[in-house]
Design a protein around this motif. Structure first.
Motif, short mmCIF file in Angstrom:
data_model
loop_
_atom_site.label_atom_id
_atom_site.label_comp_id
_atom_site.label_asym_id
_atom_site.label_seq_id
_atom_site.Cartn_x
_atom_site.Cartn_y
_atom_site.Cartn_z
N GLU A 166 0.82 -1.21 0.00
CA GLU A 166 0.00 0.00 0.00
C GLU A 166 0.85 1.26 0.00
O GLU A 166 0.38 2.34 -0.38
CB GLU A 166 -0.95 0.01 1.21
CG GLU A 166 -0.27 0.12 2.56
CD GLU A 166 0.19 -1.24 3.11
OE1 GLU A 166 0.64 -1.27 4.26
OE2 GLU A 166 0.07 -2.25 2.38
N GLU A 178 -0.27 -4.77 -8.04
CA GLU A 178 -1.46 -5.27 -8.73
C GLU A 178 -2.01 -6.51 -8.06
O GLU A 178 -3.24 -6.70 -8.00
CB GLU A 178 -1.13 -5.53 -10.20
CG GLU A 178 -0.92 -4.23 -10.98
CD GLU A 178 -0.47 -4.46 -12.41
OE1 GLU A 178 -0.11 -5.61 -12.74
OE2 GLU A 178 -0.47 -3.48 -13.20
N ARG A 179 -1.15 -7.37 -7.53
CA ARG A 179 -1.65 -8.53 -6.78
C ARG A 179 -2.40 -8.07 -5.53
O ARG A 179 -3.46 -8.61 -5.19
CB ARG A 179 -0.48 -9.45 -6.39
CG ARG A 179 0.07 -10.29 -7.53
CD ARG A 179 0.94 -11.41 -7.01
NE ARG A 179 2.12 -10.89 -6.30
CZ ARG A 179 3.27 -10.59 -6.90
NH1 ARG A 179 3.40 -10.76 -8.22
NH2 ARG A 179 4.29 -10.15 -6.21
N HIS A 180 -1.85 -7.06 -4.87
CA HIS A 180 -2.50 -6.54 -3.67
C HIS A 180 -3.83 -5.89 -3.99
O HIS A 180 -4.82 -6.06 -3.24
CB HIS A 180 -1.56 -5.54 -2.98
CG HIS A 180 -2.18 -4.87 -1.79
ND1 HIS A 180 -2.44 -5.53 -0.61
CD2 HIS A 180 -2.60 -3.58 -1.61
CE1 HIS A 180 -2.99 -4.69 0.25
NE2 HIS A 180 -3.10 -3.51 -0.32
N ARG A 215 -5.96 -6.61 -6.21
CA ARG A 215 -7.01 -7.57 -6.52
C ARG A 215 -7.74 -8.05 -5.26
O ARG A 215 -8.87 -8.54 -5.35
CB ARG A 215 -6.42 -8.76 -7.28
CG ARG A 215 -6.09 -8.47 -8.73
CD ARG A 215 -5.85 -9.74 -9.52
NE ARG A 215 -4.61 -10.42 -9.14
CZ ARG A 215 -3.43 -10.20 -9.71
NH1 ARG A 215 -3.33 -9.31 -10.70
NH2 ARG A 215 -2.36 -10.85 -9.32
N THR A 216 -7.12 -7.89 -4.11
CA THR A 216 -7.74 -8.37 -2.87
C THR A 216 -8.00 -7.26 -1.87
O THR A 216 -8.42 -7.52 -0.74
CB THR A 216 -6.83 -9.44 -2.21
OG1 THR A 216 -5.56 -8.85 -1.90
CG2 THR A 216 -6.63 -10.62 -3.15
N CYS A 217 -7.75 -5.97 -2.26
CA CYS A 217 -7.92 -4.86 -1.32
C CYS A 217 -8.72 -3.75 -1.97
O CYS A 217 -8.16 -2.88 -2.65
CB CYS A 217 -6.56 -4.34 -0.84
SG CYS A 217 -6.69 -2.99 0.37
N PRO A 218 -10.05 -3.75 -1.80
CA PRO A 218 -10.88 -2.70 -2.40
C PRO A 218 -10.51 -1.30 -1.94
O PRO A 218 -10.62 -0.33 -2.69
CB PRO A 218 -12.30 -3.08 -1.95
CG PRO A 218 -12.23 -4.53 -1.59
CD PRO A 218 -10.84 -4.75 -1.06
#
Length: 242
Positions: A6, A26-28, A30-33
């Motif tokens: 972040e 980008e991986r993060h 996908r799971t963190c709105p």
């Protein structure tokens, strides 16, 4: 792997990451709105920067943001075993914060300026309209008409009690290229500029203050940009008592 992706949201929105860092963010996302929303906001602000008017944001806004960035503890990042120098990471984050703050601040400042200008125009128009009504409704208001207006009407409704007149011109004739009309107040034989009309202006009205009986309102044809004194014969109306 980066334990705190972040921290790279601002740099990601500015496309300031290398391939490894970008993939981690980008991986993060996908799971963190929450971070996805933040990045979208950063990207929108950065895009607005390119289209915003060149108006400097308030200096105190940028200073506050940079001071907060310097005072905030920076968590070391580790992406795929890489450990960028701390100075490089701080510089990247500070640059991202500064650019985004500038984008947001510039957009805010431009909008505030536009709203303020529009509000001032509305207030001025309301005051002008109220003043016109006062002059026109005055018991001693009299209509004065120029007998030699250039292919149109040049009139004034004058009130000595109000010390003002509502000047109206309509249907003024065409002027040669490079010329325009200029309005004057003539008092004691001395002409003083009221305004230089735009080249395509043919009609309009305005309140002229501080008039006395015997003063004149006049219009002449001058070079674009106007002249300090009339350089051609002018049409005029003379203020008088009721």
């Amino acid at each position: 792997m980066n334990d705190h992706p972040e921290l790279l949201n601002g740099a990601y929105a500015l496309d300031a990451l290398d391939d490894t860092e970008r993939a981690a963010v980008e991986r993060h996302l996908r799971t963190c709105p929450t971070c996805a929303t933040e990045v979208a906001g950063f990207a929108e602000a950065a895009a607005r920067l390119g289209g915003a008017s060149a108006v400097a944001p308030p200096p105190e806004l940028r200073n506050r943001v940079l001071a907060a960035a310097r005072a905030t503890r920076q968590t070391p990042s580790r992406v795929a075993g890489l450990r960028p120098p701390r100075g490089r990471r701080l510089a990247a984050v500070a640059a991202a914060v500064a650019v985004l703050a500038g984008a947001i601040g510039t957009t805010w400042w431009v909008q505030e300026t536009r709203v303020g200008d529009e509000r001032a125009r509305v207030v001025a128009a309301q005051e002008e309209s109220a003043r016109m009504r006062a002059v026109l409704a005055a018991p001693d208001a009299t209509l004065r008409v120029s007998p030699d207006a250039p292919a149109g009407r040049f009139t004034a409704v004058y009130s000595a009690s109000q010390g003002a007149a509502v000047l109206t011109f309509d249907g003024l004739g065409a002027v040669p290229s490079g010329k325009t009309y200029q309005l004057w107040r003539v008092s004691g034989g001395v002409a003083r500029n009221l305004s230089v009309l735009p080249p395509d202006a043919r009609s309009g009205s305005r309140v002229v203050e501080n008039l006395s009986p015997g003063d004149q309102l006049a219009v002449s044809v001058e070079n674009e940009g106007g002249a300090p004194q009339p350089t051609s014969p002018y049409a005029s109306v003379t203020m008088g008592r009721a």
